[in-house]
Enzyme design. Structure first.
Site, mmCIF file in Angstrom:
data_model
loop_
_atom_site.group_PDB
_atom_site.id
_atom_site.type_symbol
_atom_site.label_atom_id
_atom_site.label_comp_id
_atom_site.label_asym_id
_atom_site.label_seq_id
_atom_site.Cartn_x
_atom_site.Cartn_y
_atom_site.Cartn_z
ATOM 1 C CG HIS A 37 -1.922 -1.052 1.290
ATOM 2 N ND1 HIS A 37 -1.926 -2.022 2.273
ATOM 3 C CD2 HIS A 37 -2.977 -1.323 0.483
ATOM 4 C CE1 HIS A 37 -2.945 -2.830 2.077
ATOM 5 N NE2 HIS A 37 -3.598 -2.440 0.999
ATOM 6 C CD GLN A 61 -13.998 -5.684 -1.715
ATOM 7 O OE1 GLN A 61 -14.304 -4.553 -2.097
ATOM 8 N NE2 GLN A 61 -12.742 -6.118 -1.722
ATOM 9 C CE LYS A 149 -1.879 -8.824 -2.640
ATOM 10 N NZ LYS A 149 -3.142 -9.636 -2.628
ATOM 11 C CB SER A 186 -4.445 -6.752 4.723
ATOM 12 O OG SER A 186 -4.097 -5.487 4.193
ATOM 13 N NE ARG A 187 -8.848 -11.930 2.900
ATOM 14 C CZ ARG A 187 -9.388 -11.088 2.043
ATOM 15 N NH1 ARG A 187 -8.603 -10.504 1.132
ATOM 16 N NH2 ARG A 187 -10.677 -10.805 2.073
#
EC number: 6.3.2.1
Length: 293
Positions: A37, A61, A149, A186-187
């Site tokens: 980010h 989503q 990505k 983030s995951r």
């Protein structure tokens, strides 16, 4: 940096910049920011007069059995990172700010959104396209920045902008990776230490695909099967989607013939779905270039 929560407040804040003809660079995110980010932010700052980042975990989503409730959130942490990155505005609306009543209008991009990741996550890309189009209408950016990505998402957003004549330049930014090659996400925070070690199989599978393609394996079915076998060597990794596609259209390719191809992987490690991809071949594809709407 000014933190803004409502649509009207944001429009008022941006009005002077518009009147002065300043260029606005926009980075839409769901928060829990990482190095990827921040690279988008860096590009936006370099190329524009005003930089705006949105943080919104978009419920449209997420599927019924997905991780909406546990998606990592830490606005204070993210605001600190963006302040240090010299962002001008952080737009952090609530769900009620973005969707004050149930949405009856949906932006969908079939068949691009119904294949690959979209096949495993029905409705996901309709939710993405809907929220991104709404954010574009709210912000009115000159340029918007997305990581490669999420390659399928990038293709879909480009197509949406082209089809709807939205006056924004879409900029794809190269995937940022951890030191061992795992794509920043983030995951990744969901992974246990053991799963984190196992997750390295995902970028390694892309390396293997590149090696096999360069060595002459140009049958897409054979290449997909070889990648699946490679990933299956790691018992904690379950390949859900392995796709060999045209990097601009996402169309299936009957024969590869040395052309640039997209290798897209959607791999489950534990309960965490990891997404990664790479364009391999002899020439850089058009999709990696910046394109104006």
């Amino acid at each position: 940096m000014q933190i803004i929560h409502t649509i009207e407040e944001l429009r008022q804040a941006l009005a002077p910049a518009r009147q002065q003809g300043k260029k606005i660079g926009f980075v839409p995110t769901m928060g829990y920011l990482h190095k990827g980010h921040l690279e988008l932010v860096r590009r936006a700052r370099v190329e524009n007069d005003v930089t705006l980042v949105s943080i919104f975990v978009n419920p449209l989503q997420f599927g019924a059995n997905e991780d909406l409730g546990r998606y990592p959130r830490d606005l204070e942490r993210d605001a600190g990172l963006l302040h240090d990155a010299q962002v001008d505005y952080l737009f952090a609306p609530t769900v009620s700010d973005m969707y004050p009543r149930p949405m009856q209008t949906v932006v969908d991009v079939p068949p691009l959104g119904n294949q690959m990741e979209g096949e495993a996550r029905p409705g996901h890309f309709a939710g993405v396209a809907t929220v991104v189009s709404k954010l574009f209408n709210i912000v009115g950016p000159d340029a918007a920045y997305f990581g490669e990505k999420d390659f399928q998402q990038l293709v879909i957003i480009r197509r949406m902008v082209d089809d709807m004549a939205i006056p924004v330049r879409i900029v794809g930014v190269e995937t940022v990776r951890e030191d061992d090659g795992l794509a920043c996400s983030s995951r990744n925070v969901y992974l246990t230490p053991e799963q984190r070690r196992a997750a390295i199989i995902v970028p390694q599978a892309l390396d293997e695909a590149d090696r096999l393609y360069r060595s002459g394996m140009d049958d897409p079915d054979a290449l997909e099967a070889a990648i699946r076998t490679f990933i299956s060597r790691q018992p904690l990794a379950v390949p859900e989607v392995i796709a060999i596609r045209d990097p601009e259209t996402l169309e299936r390719l009957p024969a590869l013939q040395g052309r640039p191809i997209l290798v897209a992987l959607f791999v489950r490690v534990g309960a965490t779905r990891l997404l990664d991809n790479r364009v391999i071949g002899h020439a850089a594809p058009q999709i990696t270039q910046e394109r104006a709407a």
